[in-house]
Design a protein around this motif. Sequence first.
Motif, PDB file in Angstrom:
ATOM      1  N   GLY A 103     -17.385 -18.311  -2.130  1.00 49.73           N
ATOM      2  CA  GLY A 103     -17.031 -16.944  -1.738  1.00 49.73           C
ATOM      3  C   GLY A 103     -15.529 -16.700  -1.781  1.00 49.73           C
ATOM      4  O   GLY A 103     -15.069 -15.666  -2.268  1.00 49.73           O
ATOM      5  N   VAL A 104     -14.773 -17.655  -1.282  1.00 51.66           N
ATOM      6  CA  VAL A 104     -13.310 -17.527  -1.300  1.00 51.66           C
ATOM      7  C   VAL A 104     -12.794 -17.486  -2.731  1.00 51.66           C
ATOM      8  O   VAL A 104     -11.937 -16.657  -3.069  1.00 51.66           O
ATOM      9  CB  VAL A 104     -12.658 -18.690  -0.507  1.00 51.66           C
ATOM     10  N   LEU A 105     -13.299 -18.354  -3.583  1.00 49.82           N
ATOM     11  CA  LEU A 105     -12.863 -18.378  -4.976  1.00 49.82           C
ATOM     12  C   LEU A 105     -13.291 -17.109  -5.716  1.00 49.82           C
ATOM     13  O   LEU A 105     -12.555 -16.611  -6.578  1.00 49.82           O
ATOM     14  CB  LEU A 105     -13.400 -19.616  -5.684  1.00 49.82           C
ATOM     15  N   PHE A 106     -14.466 -16.566  -5.381  1.00 48.35           N
ATOM     16  CA  PHE A 106     -14.923 -15.321  -5.988  1.00 48.35           C
ATOM     17  C   PHE A 106     -13.958 -14.189  -5.659  1.00 48.35           C
ATOM     18  O   PHE A 106     -13.517 -13.445  -6.545  1.00 48.35           O
ATOM     19  CB  PHE A 106     -16.330 -14.986  -5.483  1.00 48.35           C
ATOM     20  N   VAL A 107     -13.587 -14.069  -4.393  1.00 45.02           N
ATOM     21  CA  VAL A 107     -12.664 -13.007  -3.972  1.00 45.02           C
ATOM     22  C   VAL A 107     -11.295 -13.209  -4.608  1.00 45.02           C
ATOM     23  O   VAL A 107     -10.671 -12.248  -5.072  1.00 45.02           O
ATOM     24  CB  VAL A 107     -12.567 -12.965  -2.436  1.00 45.02           C
ATOM     25  N   ALA A 108     -10.816 -14.454  -4.660  1.00 43.94           N
ATOM     26  CA  ALA A 108      -9.507 -14.726  -5.251  1.00 43.94           C
ATOM     27  C   ALA A 108      -9.488 -14.385  -6.742  1.00 43.94           C
ATOM     28  O   ALA A 108      -8.524 -13.775  -7.226  1.00 43.94           O
ATOM     29  CB  ALA A 108      -9.136 -16.196  -5.041  1.00 43.94           C
ATOM     30  N   THR A 109     -10.536 -14.758  -7.460  1.00 44.64           N
ATOM     31  CA  THR A 109     -10.601 -14.464  -8.888  1.00 44.64           C
ATOM     32  C   THR A 109     -10.664 -12.959  -9.133  1.00 44.64           C
ATOM     33  O   THR A 109     -10.003 -12.433 -10.032  1.00 44.64           O
ATOM     34  CB  THR A 109     -11.814 -15.154  -9.529  1.00 44.64           C
ATOM     35  N   ALA A 110     -11.458 -12.263  -8.326  1.00 46.84           N
ATOM     36  CA  ALA A 110     -11.554 -10.810  -8.466  1.00 46.84           C
ATOM     37  C   ALA A 110     -10.203 -10.149  -8.178  1.00 46.84           C
ATOM     38  O   ALA A 110      -9.793  -9.216  -8.877  1.00 46.84           O
ATOM     39  CB  ALA A 110     -12.614 -10.258  -7.530  1.00 46.84           C
ATOM     40  N   ALA A 111      -9.488 -10.633  -7.182  1.00 45.15           N
ATOM     41  CA  ALA A 111      -8.180 -10.070  -6.844  1.00 45.15           C
ATOM     42  C   ALA A 111      -7.170 -10.314  -7.967  1.00 45.15           C
ATOM     43  O   ALA A 111      -6.384  -9.423  -8.309  1.00 45.15           O
ATOM     44  CB  ALA A 111      -7.672 -10.671  -5.537  1.00 45.15           C
ATOM     45  N   ILE A 112      -7.189 -11.503  -8.536  1.00 47.95           N
ATOM     46  CA  ILE A 112      -6.274 -11.808  -9.638  1.00 47.95           C
ATOM     47  C   ILE A 112      -6.593 -10.931 -10.844  1.00 47.95           C
ATOM     48  O   ILE A 112      -5.694 -10.381 -11.481  1.00 47.95           O
ATOM     49  CB  ILE A 112      -6.343 -13.303 -10.005  1.00 47.95           C
ATOM     50  N   GLY A 113      -7.873 -10.791 -11.156  1.00 42.68           N
ATOM     51  CA  GLY A 113      -8.265  -9.932 -12.275  1.00 42.68           C
ATOM     52  C   GLY A 113      -7.865  -8.489 -12.046  1.00 42.68           C
ATOM     53  O   GLY A 113      -7.373  -7.814 -12.952  1.00 42.68           O
ATOM     54  N   TRP A 114      -8.058  -7.991 -10.841  1.00 51.99           N
ATOM     55  CA  TRP A 114      -7.687  -6.617 -10.522  1.00 51.99           C
ATOM     56  C   TRP A 114      -6.171  -6.443 -10.625  1.00 51.99           C
ATOM     57  O   TRP A 114      -5.691  -5.455 -11.177  1.00 51.99           O
ATOM     58  CB  TRP A 114      -8.145  -6.251  -9.114  1.00 51.99           C
ATOM     59  N   ALA A 115      -5.405  -7.403 -10.113  1.00 51.45           N
ATOM     60  CA  ALA A 115      -3.947  -7.304 -10.141  1.00 51.45           C
ATOM     61  C   ALA A 115      -3.422  -7.311 -11.577  1.00 51.45           C
ATOM     62  O   ALA A 115      -2.527  -6.543 -11.915  1.00 51.45           O
ATOM     63  CB  ALA A 115      -3.328  -8.444  -9.344  1.00 51.45           C
ATOM     64  N   ARG A 116      -3.968  -8.170 -12.408  1.00 51.11           N
ATOM     65  CA  ARG A 116      -3.516  -8.216 -13.803  1.00 51.11           C
ATOM     66  C   ARG A 116      -3.867  -6.937 -14.536  1.00 51.11           C
ATOM     67  O   ARG A 116      -3.093  -6.426 -15.316  1.00 51.11           O
ATOM     68  CB  ARG A 116      -4.112  -9.414 -14.517  1.00 51.11           C
ATOM     69  N   ASP A 117      -5.063  -6.414 -14.293  1.00 56.23           N
ATOM     70  CA  ASP A 117      -5.472  -5.176 -14.943  1.00 56.23           C
ATOM     71  C   ASP A 117      -4.629  -4.008 -14.435  1.00 56.23           C
ATOM     72  O   ASP A 117      -4.209  -3.158 -15.200  1.00 56.23           O
ATOM     73  CB  ASP A 117      -6.951  -4.901 -14.680  1.00 56.23           C
ATOM     74  N   HIS A 118      -4.353  -3.988 -13.155  1.00 53.71           N
ATOM     75  CA  HIS A 118      -3.551  -2.921 -12.560  1.00 53.71           C
ATOM     76  C   HIS A 118      -2.124  -2.956 -13.124  1.00 53.71           C
ATOM     77  O   HIS A 118      -1.534  -1.929 -13.388  1.00 53.71           O
ATOM     78  CB  HIS A 118      -3.530  -3.082 -11.034  1.00 53.71           C
ATOM     79  N   LYS A 119      -1.602  -4.150 -13.329  1.00 53.10           N
ATOM     80  CA  LYS A 119      -0.262  -4.312 -13.886  1.00 53.10           C
ATOM     81  C   LYS A 119      -0.204  -3.780 -15.324  1.00 53.10           C
ATOM     82  O   LYS A 119       0.747  -3.151 -15.735  1.00 53.10           O
ATOM     83  CB  LYS A 119       0.173  -5.771 -13.840  1.00 53.10           C
ATOM     84  N   GLN A 120      -1.251  -4.049 -16.111  1.00 51.09           N
ATOM     85  CA  GLN A 120      -1.292  -3.613 -17.496  1.00 51.09           C
ATOM     86  C   GLN A 120      -1.412  -2.095 -17.599  1.00 51.09           C
ATOM     87  O   GLN A 120      -0.876  -1.484 -18.504  1.00 51.09           O
ATOM     88  CB  GLN A 120      -2.439  -4.267 -18.244  1.00 51.09           C
ATOM     89  N   ILE A 121      -2.107  -1.493 -16.662  1.00 49.10           N
ATOM     90  CA  ILE A 121      -2.282  -0.045 -16.684  1.00 49.10           C
ATOM     91  C   ILE A 121      -0.951   0.660 -16.407  1.00 49.10           C
ATOM     92  O   ILE A 121      -0.655   1.692 -16.997  1.00 49.10           O
ATOM     93  CB  ILE A 121      -3.352   0.389 -15.656  1.00 49.10           C
ATOM     94  N   LYS A 122      -0.122   0.110 -15.546  1.00 55.53           N
ATOM     95  CA  LYS A 122       1.151   0.737 -15.200  1.00 55.53           C
ATOM     96  C   LYS A 122       2.143   0.738 -16.351  1.00 55.53           C
ATOM     97  O   LYS A 122       3.041   1.531 -16.385  1.00 55.53           O
ATOM     98  CB  LYS A 122       1.786   0.034 -13.991  1.00 55.53           C
ATOM     99  N   ARG A 123       1.993  -0.172 -17.281  1.00 54.83           N
ATOM    100  CA  ARG A 123       2.959  -0.274 -18.387  1.00 54.83           C
ATOM    101  C   ARG A 123       2.882   0.880 -19.302  1.00 54.83           C
ATOM    102  O   ARG A 123       2.184   1.593 -19.654  1.00 54.83           O
ATOM    103  CB  ARG A 123       2.736  -1.555 -19.178  1.00 54.83           C
TER     104      ARG A 123
END
Length: 54
Positions: A34-54
């Motif tokens: 569960g912890v790894l699932f949340v961490a992976t989802a957060a990392i994926g969201w952060a990377r996608d969010h970063k790409q959208i801002k560019r």
Amino acid sequence: MLWKVIGGLLLLWLVISVAGFIIKGLFWLAVIGGVLFVATAAIGWARDHKQIKR
């Protein structure tokens, strides 16, 4: 490519979590999954969010 890796990891963590809940002696496995699932989802969201801002 990044989404395939993140999706694969999310699926893996989900399977590990479900296996931990099914097998009562492996509850710690569910917690870790569960912890790894949340961490992976957060990392994926952060990377996608970063790409959208560019």
